[in-house]
Design a protein around this motif. Structure first.
Motif, PDB file in Angstrom:
ATOM      1  N   LYS A  14       7.567  -5.955 -14.110  1.00 16.93           N
ATOM      2  CA  LYS A  14       7.709  -4.562 -13.663  1.00 16.93           C
ATOM      3  C   LYS A  14       9.091  -4.300 -13.078  1.00 16.93           C
ATOM      4  CE  LYS A  14       2.966  -3.278 -12.856  1.00 16.93           C
ATOM      5  NZ  LYS A  14       2.079  -2.547 -11.972  1.00 16.93           N
ATOM      6  N   ASP A  15       9.963  -5.305 -13.125  1.00 16.46           N
ATOM      7  CA  ASP A  15      11.319  -5.195 -12.597  1.00 16.46           C
ATOM      8  C   ASP A  15      11.326  -4.709 -11.148  1.00 16.46           C
ATOM      9  OD1 ASP A  15      14.071  -5.497 -12.721  1.00 16.46           O
ATOM     10  OD2 ASP A  15      14.393  -3.414 -13.363  1.00 16.46           O
ATOM     11  N   ILE A  16      10.548  -5.412 -10.311  1.00 16.86           N
ATOM     12  CA  ILE A  16      10.443  -5.045  -8.898  1.00 16.86           C
ATOM     13  C   ILE A  16      10.328  -6.308  -8.056  1.00 16.86           C
ATOM     14  CG2 ILE A  16       7.927  -4.830  -8.888  1.00 16.86           C
ATOM     15  CD1 ILE A  16       8.361  -2.284  -7.128  1.00 16.86           C
ATOM     16  N   CYS A  17      10.737  -6.210  -6.812  1.00 17.79           N
ATOM     17  CA  CYS A  17      10.602  -7.318  -5.858  1.00 17.79           C
ATOM     18  C   CYS A  17       9.947  -6.774  -4.592  1.00 17.79           C
ATOM     19  CB  CYS A  17      11.966  -7.922  -5.538  1.00 17.79           C
ATOM     20  SG  CYS A  17      11.858  -9.327  -4.414  1.00 17.79           S
ATOM     21  N   TYR A  18       8.883  -7.432  -4.170  1.00 17.18           N
ATOM     22  CA  TYR A  18       8.184  -7.042  -2.944  1.00 17.18           C
ATOM     23  C   TYR A  18       8.532  -8.036  -1.851  1.00 17.18           C
ATOM     24  CZ  TYR A  18       5.194  -4.424  -6.182  1.00 17.18           C
ATOM     25  OH  TYR A  18       4.718  -3.584  -7.162  1.00 17.18           O
ATOM     26  N   THR A  19       8.701  -7.541  -0.644  1.00 14.87           N
ATOM     27  CA  THR A  19       8.854  -8.394   0.536  1.00 14.87           C
ATOM     28  C   THR A  19       7.734  -8.021   1.488  1.00 14.87           C
ATOM     29  OG1 THR A  19      11.248  -8.504   0.252  1.00 14.87           O
ATOM     30  CG2 THR A  19      10.374  -9.114   2.410  1.00 14.87           C
ATOM     31  N   VAL A  20       6.883  -8.987   1.788  1.00 11.84           N
ATOM     32  CA  VAL A  20       5.708  -8.729   2.615  1.00 11.84           C
ATOM     33  C   VAL A  20       5.618  -9.771   3.727  1.00 11.84           C
ATOM     34  CG1 VAL A  20       4.432  -7.560   0.774  1.00 11.84           C
ATOM     35  CG2 VAL A  20       4.213 -10.035   1.029  1.00 11.84           C
ATOM     36  N   GLN A  21       4.853  -9.440   4.739  1.00  9.43           N
ATOM     37  CA  GLN A  21       4.594 -10.335   5.857  1.00  9.43           C
ATOM     38  C   GLN A  21       3.159 -10.834   5.742  1.00  9.43           C
ATOM     39  OE1 GLN A  21       7.190 -11.060   8.047  1.00  9.43           O
ATOM     40  NE2 GLN A  21       8.262  -9.832   6.510  1.00  9.43           N
ATOM     41  N   VAL A  22       2.993 -12.170   5.772  1.00  6.10           N
ATOM     42  CA  VAL A  22       1.665 -12.753   5.577  1.00  6.10           C
ATOM     43  C   VAL A  22       1.425 -13.829   6.628  1.00  6.10           C
ATOM     44  CG1 VAL A  22       0.094 -13.871   3.951  1.00  6.10           C
ATOM     45  CG2 VAL A  22       1.874 -12.335   3.088  1.00  6.10           C
ATOM     46  N   ALA A  23       0.307 -13.704   7.338  1.00  3.44           N
ATOM     47  CA  ALA A  23      -0.084 -14.720   8.322  1.00  3.44           C
ATOM     48  C   ALA A  23      -0.542 -15.976   7.601  1.00  3.44           C
ATOM     49  CB  ALA A  23      -1.199 -14.186   9.211  1.00  3.44           C
ATOM     50  N   GLU A  24      -0.375 -17.112   8.242  1.00  2.23           N
ATOM     51  CA  GLU A  24      -0.709 -18.401   7.635  1.00  2.23           C
ATOM     52  C   GLU A  24      -2.188 -18.561   7.315  1.00  2.23           C
ATOM     53  OE1 GLU A  24       0.404 -21.478  10.382  1.00  2.23           O
ATOM     54  OE2 GLU A  24      -0.819 -20.639  11.981  1.00  2.23           O
ATOM     55  N   ASP A  25      -3.045 -17.718   7.885  1.00  2.00           N
ATOM     56  CA  ASP A  25      -4.483 -17.815   7.628  1.00  2.00           C
ATOM     57  C   ASP A  25      -5.000 -16.691   6.735  1.00  2.00           C
ATOM     58  OD1 ASP A  25      -4.187 -15.755   9.462  1.00  2.00           O
ATOM     59  OD2 ASP A  25      -5.826 -16.423  10.763  1.00  2.00           O
ATOM     60  N   ARG A  26      -4.105 -16.047   5.991  1.00  2.04           N
ATOM     61  CA  ARG A  26      -4.481 -14.952   5.084  1.00  2.04           C
ATOM     62  C   ARG A  26      -3.997 -15.253   3.673  1.00  2.04           C
ATOM     63  NH1 ARG A  26      -8.106 -13.597   8.127  1.00  2.04           N
ATOM     64  NH2 ARG A  26      -7.672 -12.320   9.922  1.00  2.04           N
ATOM     65  N   LYS A  31      -2.934  -9.736   1.324  1.00  2.00           N
ATOM     66  CA  LYS A  31      -2.009  -9.133   2.302  1.00  2.00           C
ATOM     67  C   LYS A  31      -0.896  -8.362   1.605  1.00  2.00           C
ATOM     68  CE  LYS A  31      -2.140  -9.074   6.046  1.00  2.00           C
ATOM     69  NZ  LYS A  31      -2.751  -8.060   6.913  1.00  2.00           N
ATOM     70  N   ALA A  32      -0.410  -8.864   0.477  1.00  2.00           N
ATOM     71  CA  ALA A  32       0.635  -8.150  -0.263  1.00  2.00           C
ATOM     72  C   ALA A  32       0.110  -6.800  -0.740  1.00  2.00           C
ATOM     73  CB  ALA A  32       1.124  -8.999  -1.436  1.00  2.00           C
ATOM     74  N   GLU A  33      -1.110  -6.784  -1.253  1.00  2.00           N
ATOM     75  CA  GLU A  33      -1.697  -5.521  -1.710  1.00  2.00           C
ATOM     76  C   GLU A  33      -1.858  -4.533  -0.559  1.00  2.00           C
ATOM     77  OE1 GLU A  33      -4.403  -6.596  -5.534  1.00  2.00           O
ATOM     78  OE2 GLU A  33      -5.243  -7.097  -3.586  1.00  2.00           O
ATOM     79  N   SER A  34      -2.258  -5.037   0.601  1.00  2.00           N
ATOM     80  CA  SER A  34      -2.435  -4.142   1.753  1.00  2.00           C
ATOM     81  C   SER A  34      -1.105  -3.558   2.230  1.00  2.00           C
ATOM     82  CB  SER A  34      -3.141  -4.871   2.899  1.00  2.00           C
ATOM     83  OG  SER A  34      -2.269  -5.785   3.543  1.00  2.00           O
ATOM     84  N   GLN A  35       0.007  -4.171   1.780  1.00  2.00           N
ATOM     85  CA  GLN A  35       1.338  -3.677   2.135  1.00  2.00           C
ATOM     86  C   GLN A  35       1.996  -2.956   0.955  1.00  2.00           C
ATOM     87  OE1 GLN A  35       3.612  -6.728   4.423  1.00  2.00           O
ATOM     88  NE2 GLN A  35       1.635  -7.764   4.578  1.00  2.00           N
ATOM     89  N   GLY A  36       1.196  -2.572  -0.046  1.00  2.00           N
ATOM     90  CA  GLY A  36       1.686  -1.743  -1.137  1.00  2.00           C
ATOM     91  C   GLY A  36       2.110  -2.441  -2.408  1.00  2.00           C
ATOM     92  N   ALA A  37       1.993  -3.755  -2.475  1.00  2.00           N
ATOM     93  CA  ALA A  37       2.393  -4.476  -3.693  1.00  2.00           C
ATOM     94  C   ALA A  37       1.355  -4.276  -4.794  1.00  2.00           C
ATOM     95  CB  ALA A  37       2.558  -5.961  -3.393  1.00  2.00           C
TER      96      ALA A  37
END
Length: 122
Positions: A14-26, A31-37
């Motif tokens: 899709k020619d896109i790069c996502y940067t997300v924050q993910v806790a070590e227990d998730r 978590k990426a989807e919940s942040q719009g990925a």
């Protein structure tokens, strides 16, 4: 205290790069989807190769990744649906068909399965 890591997911299809924050227990995918990925997935339980990525840097823990052989894991493949970050990460989504072939290709192409005949009679 739960650690939170930065995960960069390159999605060349899709020619896109996502940067997300993910806790070590998730799980990373959830978590990426919940942040719009908007990432590829199918089963969400580690049994297929739809969410496969190749790790460029960092460390992932994926004890439930049944869809990847130990050999592919050693080669840096991971399944985002059942992967936990263990450091900051950079990964690249993969073509599902290519990963599927790497995982299961050796089991196919040997001819049709015939019921009722011993192998030496085929």
């Amino acid at each position: 205290m739960t650690r939170v890591y930065t995960v960069r997911i390159h999605h060349p299809q899709k020619d896109i790069c996502y940067t997300v924050q993910v806790a070590e227990d998730r799980y990373i995918l959830m978590k990426a989807e919940s942040q719009g990925a908007d990432l590829p997935y199918s089963c969400r339980n580690g049994a297929c190769t739809a969410c496969a990525v190749r790790i460029q840097s960092g460390e992932i823990y994926q004890p439930e990744a049944m869809g990847l052989s130990p050999k592919l894991r050693e080669q840096g493949y991971a399944l985002l649906c059942v992967s936990y970050p263990r450091s900051d990460l950079e990964v690249v989504t993969q073509n599902e068909d290519e990963v599927y072939e790497l995982q299961f290709g050796q089991h196919f192409g040997k001819g049709k399965v015939r019921r009722g005949l011993p192998l030496d009679e085929e």
